[in-house]
Design a protein around this motif. Sequence first.
Motif, PDB file in Angstrom:
ATOM      1  N   ARG A 121      15.592  14.263 116.531  1.00 38.20           N
ATOM      2  CA  ARG A 121      14.432  14.881 115.965  1.00 38.20           C
ATOM      3  C   ARG A 121      13.867  14.405 117.404  1.00 38.20           C
ATOM      4  O   ARG A 121      13.521  13.195 117.638  1.00 38.20           O
ATOM      5  N   MET A 129      12.653   8.314 116.699  1.00 35.28           N
ATOM      6  CA  MET A 129      11.690   9.726 117.213  1.00 35.28           C
ATOM      7  C   MET A 129      11.493   9.950 118.535  1.00 35.28           C
ATOM      8  O   MET A 129      11.059   9.431 118.726  1.00 35.28           O
ATOM      9  N   HIS A 156      13.776  20.275 114.710  1.00 37.11           N
ATOM     10  CA  HIS A 156      15.068  18.837 114.454  1.00 37.11           C
ATOM     11  C   HIS A 156      16.045  20.143 114.810  1.00 37.11           C
ATOM     12  O   HIS A 156      16.382  21.179 115.673  1.00 37.11           O
TER      13      HIS A 156
END
Length: 349
Positions: free
Chosen positions: A26, A102, A59
């Motif tokens: 992500r 992330m 994503h």
Amino acid sequence: MPAVTADRPHKHARLASILDAHGVDRMLLTGPENLAWYFDGARVQVPIGGAAVCSAIIHRDGTAIVTALENEAERLQAEEIAGAEFQRIPWFGSLADAPQGMLVDSDIADELRQARAALLPAERTRYALLGQDAAVAVTAVLRASTADMTEHELAAELGRAVLSMGATPAVILVAGSARGGVQHPLPTGASLGDHALVVVTAVRHGLHASFSRWVRFRGHESDQERRLRLVEADIFAATRPGRDFADVLTDIASAYQAHGFGSAQEPAWRAHHQGGPTGYLGRDPKISPTSAGRVVSGGAFAWNPWVPHAKLEDTVIIDDAGPTVLTADPAWPTVDVRGIPRPVALDLT
């Protein structure tokens, strides 16, 4: 209603390759330039140049989740961003919170700049239309200008013209004949006088079209104007796919001196920034001697060679065959410089 263009899957593939390189699934986009690029030109800012009013998690599987401030979410979903899930947070909340592990766009700025660099088909079409619309609008304003107008008055007409074509005027500069030595001439109450320079950056679908034009009410073209066109021609020749930005800037510095501007002791190129890649930022980045990166085929550039009382600037796309000028109005007077029509002053004498 907003729509997803055919470019989106290609943009996602570029982001997916960055995710793969970092071994994560992500990525959080917070920068206006990244959000506007990925979401097909969405207007994600309220003040010009301000922070984005949303962020987005992209994503690896293609899912996009937009987090929007609650007072902006309805507009964004209805008018700007397609192909995403939405969630809302209070208008005083943080859009930059990212779970551990992330990727965050601010940490991979160079990689994302590279991802944005080569324009895709829908972007190129939008850019060409923007450039032509902006150039035609500015021509109409300057044809109606007079020597006794003030810089503020001319700037107001330019702003009106840009807004009327559905774009945002991100930059409007005006220099009358008394202020031609000012690098960034923010408009004043001074009259235009013998001639005037205008500089415009118009933004539409997130893309920035920047260009400069001269109008002359009295007098004639100077030798330095002619020589600066040769400097620009050398700049175009230096901007070839695969070349390092730093090497291009070295050639730019040499071009000024080769055509009689400045010296080794007082280099003319140091008097003003020279521009660089453009697209979803006015300059992406502004080229300096320490700039990393290379010229990419299909990338947009806005160089702006300048000496006191002379300047050239247009937005172009650089392909393997050379530059294509986007900000061109067929009605504007030009001269041929090494096979490329280049603008001269609009003569209203």
